[in-house]
Scaffold this motif. Structure first.
Motif, PDB file in Angstrom:
ATOM      1  N   SER A 168       0.831  -1.217   0.000  1.00 54.82           N
ATOM      2  CA  SER A 168       0.000   0.000   0.000  1.00 54.82           C
ATOM      3  C   SER A 168       0.860   1.259   0.000  1.00 54.82           C
ATOM      4  O   SER A 168       0.438   2.302  -0.501  1.00 54.82           O
ATOM      5  CB  SER A 168      -0.944   0.012   1.200  1.00 54.82           C
ATOM      6  N   GLU A 206       4.720   2.829  -4.672  1.00 54.89           N
ATOM      7  CA  GLU A 206       4.135   3.469  -5.849  1.00 54.89           C
ATOM      8  C   GLU A 206       3.393   2.426  -6.679  1.00 54.89           C
ATOM      9  O   GLU A 206       3.929   1.352  -6.975  1.00 54.89           O
ATOM     10  CB  GLU A 206       5.236   4.124  -6.689  1.00 54.89           C
ATOM     11  N   GLY A 207       2.161   2.743  -7.028  1.00 51.72           N
ATOM     12  CA  GLY A 207       1.347   1.824  -7.802  1.00 51.72           C
ATOM     13  C   GLY A 207       0.904   0.592  -7.027  1.00 51.72           C
ATOM     14  O   GLY A 207       0.438  -0.376  -7.627  1.00 51.72           O
ATOM     15  N   ARG A 208       1.083   0.620  -5.687  1.00 50.28           N
ATOM     16  CA  ARG A 208       0.757  -0.517  -4.817  1.00 50.28           C
ATOM     17  C   ARG A 208       1.442  -1.793  -5.294  1.00 50.28           C
ATOM     18  O   ARG A 208       0.885  -2.878  -5.224  1.00 50.28           O
ATOM     19  CB  ARG A 208      -0.758  -0.727  -4.722  1.00 50.28           C
ATOM     20  N   GLN A 209       2.695  -1.650  -5.763  1.00 53.18           N
ATOM     21  CA  GLN A 209       3.405  -2.829  -6.251  1.00 53.18           C
ATOM     22  C   GLN A 209       4.885  -2.775  -5.901  1.00 53.18           C
ATOM     23  O   GLN A 209       5.456  -1.694  -5.765  1.00 53.18           O
ATOM     24  CB  GLN A 209       3.231  -2.985  -7.760  1.00 53.18           C
ATOM     25  N   SER A 233       8.080  -8.704 -14.231  1.00 51.54           N
ATOM     26  CA  SER A 233       8.413  -7.289 -14.182  1.00 51.54           C
ATOM     27  C   SER A 233       8.343  -6.683 -15.579  1.00 51.54           C
ATOM     28  O   SER A 233       8.932  -7.214 -16.513  1.00 51.54           O
ATOM     29  CB  SER A 233       9.816  -7.104 -13.612  1.00 51.54           C
ATOM     30  N   ASP A 289       9.809  -4.054 -16.383  1.00 51.07           N
ATOM     31  CA  ASP A 289      11.102  -3.418 -16.624  1.00 51.07           C
ATOM     32  C   ASP A 289      12.066  -4.339 -17.353  1.00 51.07           C
ATOM     33  O   ASP A 289      12.701  -3.940 -18.326  1.00 51.07           O
ATOM     34  CB  ASP A 289      11.745  -2.958 -15.306  1.00 51.07           C
ATOM     35  N   THR A 295       1.431  -7.008  -6.881  1.00 50.46           N
ATOM     36  CA  THR A 295       0.587  -5.818  -6.879  1.00 50.46           C
ATOM     37  C   THR A 295      -0.634  -6.078  -6.017  1.00 50.46           C
ATOM     38  O   THR A 295      -1.299  -7.105  -6.155  1.00 50.46           O
ATOM     39  CB  THR A 295       0.134  -5.467  -8.310  1.00 50.46           C
ATOM     40  N   THR A 310      -4.353  -5.864  -4.959  1.00 45.87           N
ATOM     41  CA  THR A 310      -5.626  -5.676  -5.644  1.00 45.87           C
ATOM     42  C   THR A 310      -6.497  -4.688  -4.860  1.00 45.87           C
ATOM     43  O   THR A 310      -6.195  -4.346  -3.713  1.00 45.87           O
ATOM     44  CB  THR A 310      -6.375  -7.016  -5.755  1.00 45.87           C
ATOM     45  N   ASP A 311      -7.584  -4.270  -5.481  1.00 47.40           N
ATOM     46  CA  ASP A 311      -8.546  -3.419  -4.773  1.00 47.40           C
ATOM     47  C   ASP A 311      -9.118  -4.158  -3.564  1.00 47.40           C
ATOM     48  O   ASP A 311      -9.350  -3.561  -2.516  1.00 47.40           O
ATOM     49  CB  ASP A 311      -9.679  -2.985  -5.710  1.00 47.40           C
TER      50      ASP A 311
END
Length: 164
Positions: free
Chosen positions: A56, A59-62, A97, A99, A107, A109-110
């Motif tokens: 959480s 950044e980006g929750r990941q 990834s 990258d 990541t 999830t909601d």
């Protein structure tokens, strides 16, 4: 046991021994209680909760799995198994990834974020009731300084581990 004049171990004196045993007993009971409270409320372990917190805050929750393991000071295999259970429960997803395609990114999830938001008040109340509110601000700050020194020392001894 007493000090033997420099040959062999430097045994703890009575005060050090009492403090050491209190630390071990207190940490064991505290972590067990916090884990039990989360499991009873939502079948989530303390380690799973900490994974959700770390994601959480990212950044980006990941986060890359290796970075997540380092941030938790857990083995990569332990984090992999835990995240797999969490993925099965719909709290996180794992993907290669973007990258470099070599690493794996976890990541939140909601659904994972919703669970974290519901459980955070319970967890913080437990931390307060079972630790923070039992001692003075100064004593609690001292515990933080001590554990930061321990963490800094142990991370420096294992430079492949980077706590973030």
């Amino acid at each position: 046991m007493s000090d033997n004049g420099g040959d062999g171990p430097r045994w703890l004196d009575d005060t050090e021994q009492r403090s050491w045993r209190a630390l071990i007993m207190g940490m064991t009971l505290l972590l067990d209680r916090l884990d039990d409270e989360l499991r009873r409320a939502c079948d989530l372990s303390l380690v799973e909760y900490e994974i959700l917190v770390r994601l959480s805050e990212a950044e980006g929750r990941q986060m890359r799995m290796a970075q997540l393991a380092d941030a938790l000071a857990h083995s990569r295999s332990r984090v992999t198994h835990t995240v797999a259970r969490m993925e099965h429960a719909g709290l996180v997803v794992r993907r290669s990834s973007p990258d470099d395609g070599r690493g794996v990114v976890a990541t939140m999830t909601d659904e994972g974020l919703d669970l974290l938001e519901r459980m955070a008040p319970l967890h913080v109340e437990g931390v307060r009731a079972h630790l923070v509110d039992l001692v003075s601000r100064e004593d609690f700050a001292a515990v933080g300084r001590v554990m930061n020194a321990v963490s800094d020392h142990l991370v420096a001894a294992h430079p492949e581990m980077e706590i973030r």
